[in-house]
Scaffold this motif. Structure first.
Motif, PDB file in Angstrom:
ATOM      1  N   PHE A  89     -13.253   9.811  11.550  1.00  0.00           N
ATOM      2  CA  PHE A  89     -11.757   9.853  12.453  1.00  0.00           C
ATOM      3  C   PHE A  89     -10.910   9.179  11.977  1.00  0.00           C
ATOM      4  CE2 PHE A  89      -9.551   8.615  16.208  1.00  0.00           C
ATOM      5  CZ  PHE A  89      -9.170   9.890  16.658  1.00  0.00           C
ATOM      6  N   VAL A  90      -9.597   9.822  11.862  1.00  0.00           N
ATOM      7  CA  VAL A  90      -8.569   9.324  11.180  1.00  0.00           C
ATOM      8  C   VAL A  90      -7.840   8.454  12.501  1.00  0.00           C
ATOM      9  CG1 VAL A  90      -6.541   9.472  10.047  1.00  0.00           C
ATOM     10  CG2 VAL A  90      -8.322  10.956   9.724  1.00  0.00           C
ATOM     11  N   HIS A  91      -7.810   7.271  12.414  1.00  0.00           N
ATOM     12  CA  HIS A  91      -7.141   6.572  13.371  1.00  0.00           C
ATOM     13  C   HIS A  91      -5.617   6.298  13.158  1.00  0.00           C
ATOM     14  CE1 HIS A  91      -6.954   2.644  16.246  1.00  0.00           C
ATOM     15  NE2 HIS A  91      -5.787   3.368  16.387  1.00  0.00           N
ATOM     16  N   TYR A  92      -5.172   6.137  12.227  1.00  0.00           N
ATOM     17  CA  TYR A  92      -4.123   6.066  11.543  1.00  0.00           C
ATOM     18  C   TYR A  92      -3.978   6.711   9.847  1.00  0.00           C
ATOM     19  CZ  TYR A  92      -4.304   1.082  11.134  1.00  0.00           C
ATOM     20  OH  TYR A  92      -4.681  -0.223  11.149  1.00  0.00           O
ATOM     21  N   GLY A  93      -2.840   7.288   9.411  1.00  0.00           N
ATOM     22  CA  GLY A  93      -2.754   7.453   8.170  1.00  0.00           C
ATOM     23  C   GLY A  93      -2.892   8.888   7.963  1.00  0.00           C
ATOM     24  N   SER A  94      -2.728   9.232   6.657  1.00  0.00           N
ATOM     25  CA  SER A  94      -2.647  10.559   6.238  1.00  0.00           C
ATOM     26  C   SER A  94      -3.277  10.937   4.740  1.00  0.00           C
ATOM     27  CB  SER A  94      -1.545  11.654   6.536  1.00  0.00           C
ATOM     28  OG  SER A  94      -0.573  10.935   5.889  1.00  0.00           O
ATOM     29  N   GLY A  95      -3.237  12.026   4.478  1.00  0.00           N
ATOM     30  CA  GLY A  95      -4.059  12.341   3.025  1.00  0.00           C
ATOM     31  C   GLY A  95      -4.669  13.597   2.697  1.00  0.00           C
ATOM     32  N   LYS A  96      -5.449  13.555   1.567  1.00  0.00           N
ATOM     33  CA  LYS A  96      -6.298  14.897   1.663  1.00  0.00           C
ATOM     34  C   LYS A  96      -7.822  14.642   1.100  1.00  0.00           C
ATOM     35  CE  LYS A  96      -4.557  15.388  -3.055  1.00  0.00           C
ATOM     36  NZ  LYS A  96      -3.943  16.371  -3.957  1.00  0.00           N
ATOM     37  N   LYS A 125      -4.624  13.918   9.107  1.00  0.00           N
ATOM     38  CA  LYS A 125      -3.597  13.339   9.790  1.00  0.00           C
ATOM     39  C   LYS A 125      -4.294  12.350  10.975  1.00  0.00           C
ATOM     40  CE  LYS A 125      -2.596  17.160  13.023  1.00  0.00           C
ATOM     41  NZ  LYS A 125      -3.681  17.552  12.882  1.00  0.00           N
ATOM     42  N   PRO A 126      -3.304  11.680  11.618  1.00  0.00           N
ATOM     43  CA  PRO A 126      -3.964  10.929  12.672  1.00  0.00           C
ATOM     44  C   PRO A 126      -4.530  11.672  13.395  1.00  0.00           C
ATOM     45  CG  PRO A 126      -1.992   9.997  12.052  1.00  0.00           C
ATOM     46  CD  PRO A 126      -1.875  11.252  11.365  1.00  0.00           C
ATOM     47  N   GLY A 127      -5.718  11.236  14.192  1.00  0.00           N
ATOM     48  CA  GLY A 127      -6.409  11.826  15.437  1.00  0.00           C
ATOM     49  C   GLY A 127      -7.284  13.200  14.699  1.00  0.00           C
ATOM     50  N   ASP A 128      -7.550  13.459  13.448  1.00  0.00           N
ATOM     51  CA  ASP A 128      -8.238  14.360  12.930  1.00  0.00           C
ATOM     52  C   ASP A 128      -9.644  13.664  12.763  1.00  0.00           C
ATOM     53  OD1 ASP A 128      -6.361  16.094  12.588  1.00  0.00           O
ATOM     54  OD2 ASP A 128      -6.183  15.973  10.514  1.00  0.00           O
ATOM     55  N   TYR A 129     -10.572  14.627  13.348  1.00  0.00           N
ATOM     56  CA  TYR A 129     -12.106  14.254  13.038  1.00  0.00           C
ATOM     57  C   TYR A 129     -12.333  15.105  11.635  1.00  0.00           C
ATOM     58  CZ  TYR A 129     -13.606  12.934  17.789  1.00  0.00           C
ATOM     59  OH  TYR A 129     -13.761  12.190  18.929  1.00  0.00           O
ATOM     60  N   ILE A 130     -12.678  14.222  10.617  1.00  0.00           N
ATOM     61  CA  ILE A 130     -13.072  15.220   9.328  1.00  0.00           C
ATOM     62  C   ILE A 130     -14.616  15.265   9.390  1.00  0.00           C
ATOM     63  CG2 ILE A 130     -12.848  15.195   6.813  1.00  0.00           C
ATOM     64  CD1 ILE A 130     -10.567  13.204   7.337  1.00  0.00           C
ATOM     65  N   VAL A 184      -8.198  11.079  -1.006  1.00  0.00           N
ATOM     66  CA  VAL A 184      -6.854  10.552  -1.708  1.00  0.00           C
ATOM     67  C   VAL A 184      -5.867  10.377  -0.418  1.00  0.00           C
ATOM     68  CG1 VAL A 184      -5.265  11.284  -3.192  1.00  0.00           C
ATOM     69  CG2 VAL A 184      -7.587  12.130  -3.388  1.00  0.00           C
ATOM     70  N   PRO A 185      -5.759   8.962  -0.235  1.00  0.00           N
ATOM     71  CA  PRO A 185      -4.782   8.839   0.835  1.00  0.00           C
ATOM     72  C   PRO A 185      -3.353   8.854   0.601  1.00  0.00           C
ATOM     73  CG  PRO A 185      -6.344   6.999   0.509  1.00  0.00           C
ATOM     74  CD  PRO A 185      -6.380   8.010  -0.671  1.00  0.00           C
ATOM     75  N   ASP A 186      -2.338   9.329   1.521  1.00  0.00           N
ATOM     76  CA  ASP A 186      -0.969   9.150   1.214  1.00  0.00           C
ATOM     77  C   ASP A 186      -0.606   7.906   1.186  1.00  0.00           C
ATOM     78  OD1 ASP A 186      -0.926  11.776   1.093  1.00  0.00           O
ATOM     79  OD2 ASP A 186      -0.168  12.093   3.449  1.00  0.00           O
ATOM     80  N   GLU A 189      -0.262   2.470   5.428  1.00  0.00           N
ATOM     81  CA  GLU A 189      -1.244   2.175   5.952  1.00  0.00           C
ATOM     82  C   GLU A 189      -2.144   3.452   6.600  1.00  0.00           C
ATOM     83  OE1 GLU A 189       0.080  -0.476   9.338  1.00  0.00           O
ATOM     84  OE2 GLU A 189      -0.528  -1.942   7.876  1.00  0.00           O
ATOM     85  N   SER A 190      -3.395   2.974   6.826  1.00  0.00           N
ATOM     86  CA  SER A 190      -4.393   3.864   7.058  1.00  0.00           C
ATOM     87  C   SER A 190      -5.780   3.230   7.498  1.00  0.00           C
ATOM     88  CB  SER A 190      -4.928   4.722   5.674  1.00  0.00           C
ATOM     89  OG  SER A 190      -5.796   5.476   5.811  1.00  0.00           O
ATOM     90  N   LYS A 191      -6.189   3.963   8.513  1.00  0.00           N
ATOM     91  CA  LYS A 191      -7.542   3.499   8.997  1.00  0.00           C
ATOM     92  C   LYS A 191      -8.676   4.579   9.413  1.00  0.00           C
ATOM     93  CE  LYS A 191      -9.772   0.052  12.360  1.00  0.00           C
ATOM     94  NZ  LYS A 191      -9.389  -1.100  12.799  1.00  0.00           N
TER      95      LYS A 191
END
Ligand SMILES: [Fe+2]
Length: 383
Positions: free
Chosen positions: A125-132, A143-148, A159-161, A164-166
């Motif tokens: 679960f993307v708390h914050y941060g984005s990437g692929k 992106k933030p808020g996504d369940y992967i 591969v994070p952008d 910051e990311s969590k």
């Protein structure tokens, strides 16, 4: 997912000759679950997925849990962890049992290896941060808020952008699905479901790599991490089809179910797996009976442990928690709103809280290494 998807090139009939331009054969792989009676996909590789050139046991990653603590509510602040790592090796596990392992990671570095979980499905679960996330089935952008959701055995690399990311990490020993009561016998999501197929997004594009240098795939299985080195790029799939594939569900597309009086936790349910569920507490209108009490009543988890991971906003029933906090309310004792929060909620129209809840049907244990995160005063905060 309970729907069919196809990407890239596949032959007209399964299990028939499928040749490359040079006349050699593509290598067909069936990825099936539940002994080939669950969902499955068929992938077509440039190289046999079995052709590893080195195999090695990397490390013991069995979890060390604390000895039994007193039965009480727990509060663990995951913001204690600030190390910037990649999305797999840097995971900090906090809670777990025989069915699920829960942790966090601050991924800022691209993984310099590929990874697959050989024990079960994973949810990030993307708390914050984005990437692929690059996978054998194609690339997903988060992106933030996504369940992967990454099915068991999926080879991937995060591969994070830059920035910051969590992520909240949920590793299972089983399969993640949407709740059965929201699906008809054919698997299609029903009208009373808080989401529909349009809200679930498989890979956006299939990238096929044919390089032939050495690539490492790390595999987690049976409590150990293993290294498998291949002489070809593991993302060498030219096409696939089926029902088994990684996907993203954005929590912003969860349509909350509300009522005149307080609605019970199952209305927040988003996913289920063996012996646990994942629920989303999203911004929503409060109960609209003129005398409604929006804050939940005191309740007993008679047979389940309740974990909340706080993402954003003011959580209506709890004080002293922060974004990135975990609370654990164990089965066997009741829990409920903090002093003053019931009165404060009366007459309120809406909430902007965002939290992920994990309810387990077998007791959770706290990971020993997570002790420095603990707010020891939490259990007495109802005084
Ligand atoms: Fe609860």
């Amino acid at each position: 997912m309970p729907f069919y998807k196809q990407m890239g090139k596949i032959p007209r009939k399964r299990h028939t000759v499928f040749r490359k331009e040079d006349g050699s054969l593509y290598r067909e792989q069936v990825m099936g679950t539940k002994g080939f009676s669950g969902i499955q996909s068929i992938l077509y590789h440039h190289n046999p997925p079995t052709r590893m050139i080195r195999s090695e046991l990397l490390k013991d990653c069995r979890i060390q849990y604390e000895d039994q603590a007193d039965l009480a509510p727990r509060h663990l602040r995951s913001n204690y962890y600030t190390d910037l790592t990649d999305a797999v090796m840097g995971r900090h596990y906090i809670l777990g049992n025989e069915d699920v392992l829960i942790g966090v990671v601050n991924p800022t570095k691209k993984m310099d290896y590929f990874y697959r979980n050989g024990d079960g499905d994973e949810v990030l679960f993307v708390h914050y941060g984005s990437g692929k996330v690059e996978t054998t089935f194609g690339t997903l952008t988060y992106k933030p808020g996504d369940y992967i959701v990454l099915p068991i055995g999926t080879i991937y690399r995060v591969v994070p952008d830059i920035g910051e990311s969590k992520m909240l990490v949920i590793e299972t020993n089983s399969w993640i699905t949407t709740p059965k009561r929201y699906r008809n016998p054919h698997g299609q999501l029903l009208e009373h479901s808080p989401f529909c197929e349009r809200d679930f997004h498989g890979p956006e594009r299939l990238e096929t790599y044919v390089e032939t240098k050495e690539y490492e795939v790390r595999t987690k299985s049976r409590g150990f991490l293993h290294s498998h080195v291949f002489g070809h790029h593991p993302l060498d799939v030219v096409g696939w089809d089926g029902y088994l594939f990684p996907y993203i569900f954005p929590v912003e597309d969860f349509e909350p179910i509300t009522g005149r009086i307080h609605m019970p936790p199952p209305i927040h349910q988003t996913f289920e797996a063996n012996n646990f569920v994942i629920c989303s507490f999203v911004p929503r209108m409060y109960d609209y009976h003129p005398e409604a009490v929006p804050t939940p009543y005191y309740h007993s988890n008679v047979d389940s442990d309740e974990v909340l991971y706080y993402v954003k906003g003011n959580f209506m029933s709890r004080k002293g928690i922060e974004e990135g906090s975990f609370t654990l309310h164990p089965s066997g004792i009741p829990h409920g709103p903090h002093p003053g929060t019931i009165e404060a909620s009366i007459g309120k129209k809406e909430t902007f809280e965002l939290a992920v809840m994990i309810d387990t049907f077998r007791p959770l244990k706290v990971v020993k290494q997570a002790h420095p995160l603990e707010d020891k005063a939490y259990k007495y905060s109802w005084i």
